[in-house]
Design a protein around this motif. Structure first.
Motif, PDB file in Angstrom:
ATOM      1  N   MET A   1      -2.738 -33.774  27.205  1.00  0.00           N
ATOM      2  CA  MET A   1      -3.429 -34.920  28.639  1.00  0.00           C
ATOM      3  C   MET A   1      -3.449 -34.410  28.979  1.00  0.00           C
ATOM      4  SD  MET A   1      -1.638 -38.736  29.469  1.00  0.00           S
ATOM      5  CE  MET A   1      -1.622 -39.455  27.493  1.00  0.00           C
ATOM      6  N   VAL A   2      -5.079 -34.601  29.797  1.00  0.00           N
ATOM      7  CA  VAL A   2      -5.248 -33.910  31.036  1.00  0.00           C
ATOM      8  C   VAL A   2      -4.162 -34.503  32.372  1.00  0.00           C
ATOM      9  CG1 VAL A   2      -7.311 -34.064  32.139  1.00  0.00           C
ATOM     10  CG2 VAL A   2      -7.562 -33.916  29.807  1.00  0.00           C
ATOM     11  N   LYS A   3      -4.086 -33.432  33.685  1.00  0.00           N
ATOM     12  CA  LYS A   3      -3.569 -33.676  34.629  1.00  0.00           C
ATOM     13  C   LYS A   3      -4.268 -33.964  35.428  1.00  0.00           C
ATOM     14  CE  LYS A   3      -0.129 -32.785  36.617  1.00  0.00           C
ATOM     15  NZ  LYS A   3       0.321 -34.039  37.645  1.00  0.00           N
ATOM     16  N   ALA A   4      -3.854 -35.261  35.843  1.00  0.00           N
ATOM     17  CA  ALA A   4      -4.808 -36.240  36.602  1.00  0.00           C
ATOM     18  C   ALA A   4      -3.685 -35.968  38.249  1.00  0.00           C
ATOM     19  CB  ALA A   4      -5.031 -37.137  36.677  1.00  0.00           C
ATOM     20  N   ASN A   5      -4.690 -35.712  39.316  1.00  0.00           N
ATOM     21  CA  ASN A   5      -4.306 -36.348  40.780  1.00  0.00           C
ATOM     22  C   ASN A   5      -4.046 -37.157  40.993  1.00  0.00           C
ATOM     23  OD1 ASN A   5      -6.969 -34.089  40.346  1.00  0.00           O
ATOM     24  ND2 ASN A   5      -5.391 -32.605  41.719  1.00  0.00           N
ATOM     25  N   ILE A   6      -4.792 -38.303  41.108  1.00  0.00           N
ATOM     26  CA  ILE A   6      -4.529 -39.635  41.391  1.00  0.00           C
ATOM     27  C   ILE A   6      -4.504 -40.003  39.414  1.00  0.00           C
ATOM     28  CG2 ILE A   6      -4.679 -41.923  42.162  1.00  0.00           C
ATOM     29  CD1 ILE A   6      -6.785 -40.312  44.499  1.00  0.00           C
ATOM     30  N   VAL A   7      -3.395 -41.772  39.712  1.00  0.00           N
ATOM     31  CA  VAL A   7      -3.296 -42.123  38.545  1.00  0.00           C
ATOM     32  C   VAL A   7      -3.313 -44.024  38.801  1.00  0.00           C
ATOM     33  CG1 VAL A   7      -2.337 -43.154  36.684  1.00  0.00           C
ATOM     34  CG2 VAL A   7      -1.889 -40.924  37.015  1.00  0.00           C
ATOM     35  N   LEU A   8      -4.819 -44.538  38.144  1.00  0.00           N
ATOM     36  CA  LEU A   8      -4.699 -45.727  38.596  1.00  0.00           C
ATOM     37  C   LEU A   8      -4.862 -46.234  37.759  1.00  0.00           C
ATOM     38  CD1 LEU A   8      -6.245 -48.465  40.069  1.00  0.00           C
ATOM     39  CD2 LEU A   8      -8.481 -47.649  38.594  1.00  0.00           C
ATOM     40  N   ASP A   9      -4.217 -48.029  37.762  1.00  0.00           N
ATOM     41  CA  ASP A   9      -3.505 -48.706  37.326  1.00  0.00           C
ATOM     42  C   ASP A   9      -4.043 -49.639  36.343  1.00  0.00           C
ATOM     43  OD1 ASP A   9      -2.745 -50.700  35.314  1.00  0.00           O
ATOM     44  OD2 ASP A   9      -0.706 -51.162  36.551  1.00  0.00           O
ATOM     45  N   ALA A  10      -5.397 -50.055  35.509  1.00  0.00           N
ATOM     46  CA  ALA A  10      -6.401 -50.880  35.473  1.00  0.00           C
ATOM     47  C   ALA A  10      -6.214 -52.144  34.276  1.00  0.00           C
ATOM     48  CB  ALA A  10      -7.604 -50.487  35.485  1.00  0.00           C
ATOM     49  N   LYS A  11      -4.627 -52.089  33.982  1.00  0.00           N
ATOM     50  CA  LYS A  11      -4.137 -52.163  32.434  1.00  0.00           C
ATOM     51  C   LYS A  11      -4.055 -53.898  32.819  1.00  0.00           C
ATOM     52  CE  LYS A  11      -0.211 -50.101  32.410  1.00  0.00           C
ATOM     53  NZ  LYS A  11      -0.155 -49.044  33.983  1.00  0.00           N
ATOM     54  N   GLY A  12      -4.794 -54.500  31.352  1.00  0.00           N
ATOM     55  CA  GLY A  12      -4.861 -56.052  31.745  1.00  0.00           C
ATOM     56  C   GLY A  12      -6.192 -56.433  32.405  1.00  0.00           C
ATOM     57  N   LEU A  13      -7.222 -55.789  33.225  1.00  0.00           N
ATOM     58  CA  LEU A  13      -8.030 -55.427  33.678  1.00  0.00           C
ATOM     59  C   LEU A  13      -9.231 -55.981  33.035  1.00  0.00           C
ATOM     60  CD1 LEU A  13      -8.359 -54.309  36.791  1.00  0.00           C
ATOM     61  CD2 LEU A  13      -7.763 -56.840  36.730  1.00  0.00           C
ATOM     62  N   THR A  14     -10.638 -56.800  33.126  1.00  0.00           N
ATOM     63  CA  THR A  14     -11.580 -56.709  32.282  1.00  0.00           C
ATOM     64  C   THR A  14     -12.519 -56.856  33.218  1.00  0.00           C
ATOM     65  OG1 THR A  14     -12.098 -59.280  32.638  1.00  0.00           O
ATOM     66  CG2 THR A  14     -11.038 -58.561  30.090  1.00  0.00           C
ATOM     67  N   CYS A  15     -13.932 -56.705  31.933  1.00  0.00           N
ATOM     68  CA  CYS A  15     -14.915 -56.281  32.866  1.00  0.00           C
ATOM     69  C   CYS A  15     -15.778 -56.917  33.747  1.00  0.00           C
ATOM     70  CB  CYS A  15     -16.635 -55.371  31.890  1.00  0.00           C
ATOM     71  SG  CYS A  15     -18.162 -55.617  32.193  1.00  0.00           S
ATOM     72  N   PRO A  16     -16.127 -56.595  35.088  1.00  0.00           N
ATOM     73  CA  PRO A  16     -16.258 -55.864  35.666  1.00  0.00           C
ATOM     74  C   PRO A  16     -14.999 -54.522  36.661  1.00  0.00           C
ATOM     75  CG  PRO A  16     -16.910 -56.659  37.210  1.00  0.00           C
ATOM     76  CD  PRO A  16     -15.892 -57.735  36.304  1.00  0.00           C
ATOM     77  N   MET A  17     -14.032 -55.421  36.681  1.00  0.00           N
ATOM     78  CA  MET A  17     -12.233 -54.512  37.795  1.00  0.00           C
ATOM     79  C   MET A  17     -12.159 -53.395  36.910  1.00  0.00           C
ATOM     80  SD  MET A  17     -12.636 -56.782  39.604  1.00  0.00           S
ATOM     81  CE  MET A  17     -11.358 -56.253  40.407  1.00  0.00           C
ATOM     82  N   PRO A  18     -12.605 -53.091  36.264  1.00  0.00           N
ATOM     83  CA  PRO A  18     -11.898 -51.131  35.751  1.00  0.00           C
ATOM     84  C   PRO A  18     -12.964 -50.503  36.228  1.00  0.00           C
ATOM     85  CG  PRO A  18     -11.354 -52.462  34.000  1.00  0.00           C
ATOM     86  CD  PRO A  18     -12.514 -53.383  35.030  1.00  0.00           C
ATOM     87  N   ILE A  19     -13.847 -50.981  36.683  1.00  0.00           N
ATOM     88  CA  ILE A  19     -15.663 -50.378  37.047  1.00  0.00           C
ATOM     89  C   ILE A  19     -14.852 -50.177  39.144  1.00  0.00           C
ATOM     90  CG2 ILE A  19     -17.844 -49.751  38.008  1.00  0.00           C
ATOM     91  CD1 ILE A  19     -16.494 -48.198  35.568  1.00  0.00           C
ATOM     92  N   VAL A  20     -15.070 -51.759  39.568  1.00  0.00           N
ATOM     93  CA  VAL A  20     -14.705 -51.450  40.649  1.00  0.00           C
ATOM     94  C   VAL A  20     -13.272 -50.918  41.386  1.00  0.00           C
ATOM     95  CG1 VAL A  20     -14.336 -53.459  42.538  1.00  0.00           C
ATOM     96  CG2 VAL A  20     -16.043 -54.167  40.629  1.00  0.00           C
ATOM     97  N   LYS A  21     -12.512 -50.827  40.765  1.00  0.00           N
ATOM     98  CA  LYS A  21     -10.760 -50.104  41.246  1.00  0.00           C
ATOM     99  C   LYS A  21     -11.120 -48.805  41.167  1.00  0.00           C
ATOM    100  CE  LYS A  21      -7.627 -53.476  40.977  1.00  0.00           C
ATOM    101  NZ  LYS A  21      -6.417 -53.450  42.056  1.00  0.00           N
ATOM    102  N   THR A  22     -11.501 -48.198  40.376  1.00  0.00           N
ATOM    103  CA  THR A  22     -12.173 -46.635  40.133  1.00  0.00           C
ATOM    104  C   THR A  22     -13.390 -46.173  40.705  1.00  0.00           C
ATOM    105  OG1 THR A  22     -12.149 -46.590  37.599  1.00  0.00           O
ATOM    106  CG2 THR A  22     -13.358 -44.938  38.434  1.00  0.00           C
ATOM    107  N   LYS A  23     -14.075 -47.637  41.290  1.00  0.00           N
ATOM    108  CA  LYS A  23     -15.952 -46.797  43.098  1.00  0.00           C
ATOM    109  C   LYS A  23     -14.186 -46.441  43.556  1.00  0.00           C
ATOM    110  CE  LYS A  23     -19.593 -47.896  44.036  1.00  0.00           C
ATOM    111  NZ  LYS A  23     -20.870 -48.987  44.187  1.00  0.00           N
TER     112      LYS A  23
END
Length: 185
Positions: A1-23
């Motif tokens: 698995m790739v080593k991330a600097n930050i992890v964002l929990d977007a579980k349970g969210l549907t479009c467009p929320m994963p993108i909104v939180k990622t941005k």
């Protein structure tokens, strides 16, 4: 698995929320750092790929662990673009009037196959967002094309992609099928 600097929990969210939180979270990273987005929305893979491509960030891939998708994005450098050319929009109400008038319309539905099969506007062309870049040659670049998705976010990304490919008249339908009350198949 790739080593991330930050992890964002977007579980349970549907479009467009994963993108909104990622941005929003991407603003906390420095160029070159990696963001891991944990999501359960199947459409998030194509959404995040397209968003990264349109904003100058790098989509590194997705790994599955049961129902959880682990998406990895590398923040682009100082030249990455958070702002993209604006896409004309039409309200769902105005669009519904056009559809019901039986005017000849070119409509592109960019939702995932399972969303499309659940219900779609009669006569639409279906190309999931993740395939738009490769399959846009199936559409007429000179035609006016209304693009619809679930909420208006994926359709905006599809329109951005198509505009870069030379489409002149792409129109985003907002908010999308989530609030559609017209005929469906």
């Amino acid at each position: 698995m790739v080593k991330a600097n930050i992890v964002l929990d977007a579980k349970g969210l549907t479009c467009p929320m994963p993108i909104v939180k990622t941005k929003k979270k991407m603003k906390d990273l420095k160029a070159g750092e990696i963001l891991e987005i944990e999501a359960t929305d199947k459409g998030s893979t194509a959404d995040l790929q397209a968003w990264a491509n349109s904003t100058g960030h790098e989509y590194l891939g997705t790994e599955s662990e049961g129902e959880i998708l682990h998406h990895f994005l590398r923040k682009g450098g100082e030249h990455s673009s958070e702002s993209t050319p604006s896409i004309p929009e039409v309200s769902l109400e105005a669009f519904k009037q056009k559809v019901e008038s039986e005017e000849s319309l070119n409509i592109l539905d960019v939702r995932e196959l399972d969303e499309y099969e659940e219900a779609h506007i009669p006569g639409v062309v279906h190309i999931p967002l993740g395939e738009v870049e490769k399959r846009s040659n199936e559409l007429n670049k000179d035609a006016e094309i209304y693009i619809i998705c679930h909420s208006g976010r994926r359709s905006e990304m599809a329109a951005q992609t198509m505009k870069k490919q030379g489409f002149k008249k792409v129109i985003n339908v907002v908010p999308g099928m989530r609030d559609w009350t017209g005929k469906t198949e």
